[in-house]
Write a protein that holds these residues in place. Sequence first.
Motif, short mmCIF file in Angstrom:
data_model
loop_
_atom_site.label_atom_id
_atom_site.label_comp_id
_atom_site.label_asym_id
_atom_site.label_seq_id
_atom_site.Cartn_x
_atom_site.Cartn_y
_atom_site.Cartn_z
N ARG A 226 -1.73 -4.25 13.19
CA ARG A 226 -1.76 -3.44 14.40
C ARG A 226 -0.82 -2.24 14.27
N TRP B 208 0.84 -1.21 0.00
CA TRP B 208 0.00 0.00 0.00
C TRP B 208 0.86 1.25 0.00
N SER C 161 4.81 4.00 14.36
CA SER C 161 3.97 5.19 14.12
C SER C 161 3.75 6.00 15.38
N HIS D 296 -7.75 -2.05 7.70
CA HIS D 296 -7.38 -2.02 9.11
C HIS D 296 -8.06 -3.11 9.94
N HIS E 97 2.20 0.02 16.07
CA HIS E 97 3.36 -0.22 16.94
C HIS E 97 3.88 1.12 17.43
FE1 CCH Z 1 -2.95 1.81 7.50
N1 CCH Z 1 -1.92 2.32 9.18
N2 CCH Z 1 -3.52 3.74 7.25
N3 CCH Z 1 -3.84 1.32 5.75
N4 CCH Z 1 -2.26 -0.07 7.71
C1 CCH Z 1 -1.20 1.48 9.99
C2 CCH Z 1 -1.09 0.12 9.86
C3 CCH Z 1 -1.61 -0.60 8.80
C4 CCH Z 1 -3.23 4.77 8.08
C5 CCH Z 1 -2.36 4.75 9.16
C6 CCH Z 1 -1.80 3.60 9.67
C7 CCH Z 1 -4.53 2.15 4.93
C8 CCH Z 1 -4.89 3.47 5.24
C9 CCH Z 1 -4.40 4.19 6.30
C10 CCH Z 1 -2.54 -1.12 6.85
C11 CCH Z 1 -3.14 -1.04 5.62
C12 CCH Z 1 -3.71 0.11 5.10
C13 CCH Z 1 -0.60 2.25 11.04
C14 CCH Z 1 0.28 1.68 12.14
C15 CCH Z 1 -0.97 3.55 10.85
C16 CCH Z 1 -0.59 4.74 11.72
C17 CCH Z 1 1.72 1.50 11.66
C18 CCH Z 1 2.59 0.89 12.74
O1 CCH Z 1 2.71 1.51 13.80
O2 CCH Z 1 3.16 -0.19 12.50
C19 CCH Z 1 -3.96 5.94 7.67
C20 CCH Z 1 -3.92 7.31 8.34
C21 CCH Z 1 -4.70 5.58 6.58
C22 CCH Z 1 -5.64 6.48 5.88
O3 CCH Z 1 -6.62 6.06 5.32
C23 CCH Z 1 -4.81 1.48 3.69
C24 CCH Z 1 -5.52 2.12 2.50
C25 CCH Z 1 -4.29 0.21 3.79
C26 CCH Z 1 -4.28 -0.93 2.80
C27 CCH Z 1 -5.11 -1.01 1.78
C28 CCH Z 1 -2.10 -2.37 7.46
C29 CCH Z 1 -2.27 -3.78 6.89
C30 CCH Z 1 -1.52 -2.02 8.69
C31 CCH Z 1 -0.93 -2.98 9.73
C32 CCH Z 1 0.56 -3.10 9.59
C33 CCH Z 1 1.18 -4.02 10.61
O4 CCH Z 1 2.41 -3.99 10.71
O5 CCH Z 1 0.47 -4.77 11.29
#
Ligand code: CCH
Length: 292
Positions: free
Chosen positions: A175, A47, A181, A171, A177
């Motif tokens: 998770r 993404w 972030s 989402h 972390h």
């Molecule tokens: Fe997201 N995302 N995301 N996201 N995201 C985070 C984690 C994941 C935003 C912020 C965050 C999408 C859209 C958005 C995933 C997929 C998608 C985190 C935590 C934040 C902050 C990161 C960390 O601390 O590791 C925001 C703002 C938006 C706005 O819309 C979209 C679109 C997608 C995919 C299509 C996934 C999967 C995660 C989990 C990653 C993990 O390491 O578990």
Amino acid sequence: QVAKVKANFVPTKEDYQKVYNKIAELFDEAGEYDDGSYGPVILRLAWHSSGTYDKDTKTGGSNYATMRFEPESLHGANAGLNVARDLMEKIKQEFPWITYGDLWTLGGVAAVQEMSGPKIPWRPGRIDGHAEHATPDGRLPDASQGGDHLRNIFGRMGFNDQEIVALSGAHALGRCHSSRSGYEGPWTFSPTTMTNDFFKLLFDEKWVWKKWSGPKQYEDKKTKTLMMLPTDYVLTQDKSFRKYARAYADSNELFFKDFSAVVARLFELGVPTEQFVAPEPWIMKNLDEQDT
Ligand code: CCH
């Protein structure tokens, strides 16, 4: 041991299926990492490598896999994605003929499909770019913001309100972390299974500000184990977003259909059509659909 690319080797759909399978097998090698799967972080890599697209300048997107280069690899939004890039590097060593853009997006496809999500149509054709193709900071969404910000950021990629909401349903997986972030915790109780639970929980739980010294985020009042980002919560507050979020909470089938379509488009952002090998995207097989 780096395998050599044979001269004139033209990979077929079966060759890409082999790469898919290796990625899918890798998810389960996570052991104690997070919730026992690398799937979510690999989906996030796909993404973030696609979501840099700017439709006006036709720059960014998945084509050149520019997150390999500084400063893009160091952008705050990409914190922690070195984990995913390093994992994918192992696959790349085994299949040196695949481009990074194809590899990372195929990883995203495998993540969704292997975590019980819908099929994501996909086809190869991305080429490896160079550091000068790297995108400026600030193209990915900032979780502390509201609806206008989401519309600006996703509008720049070419997505409308319905598509913004459908994409946010990712989402259900993974998770936050605090070391990456700053935010902390999962959105759902089953962060390695794709469902419409993200939307259901948004409406069914009472969300209150978490009392802590970290960035402003919501927690569910009842169990205090789940979280929502300000940008997630706004999907229930904005009238137009709420209509779609409600529809996805009510129908997993509708969510899967729309999620599949919008993620397929997301992963093709920035790739000139003539680069695609196949005229139509392919449907890759899940591991459990094969006799391996
Ligand atoms: Fe997201 N995302 N995301 N996201 N995201 C985070 C984690 C994941 C935003 C912020 C965050 C999408 C859209 C958005 C995933 C997929 C998608 C985190 C935590 C934040 C902050 C990161 C960390 O601390 O590791 C925001 C703002 C938006 C706005 O819309 C979209 C679109 C997608 C995919 C299509 C996934 C999967 C995660 C989990 C990653 C993990 O390491 O578990």
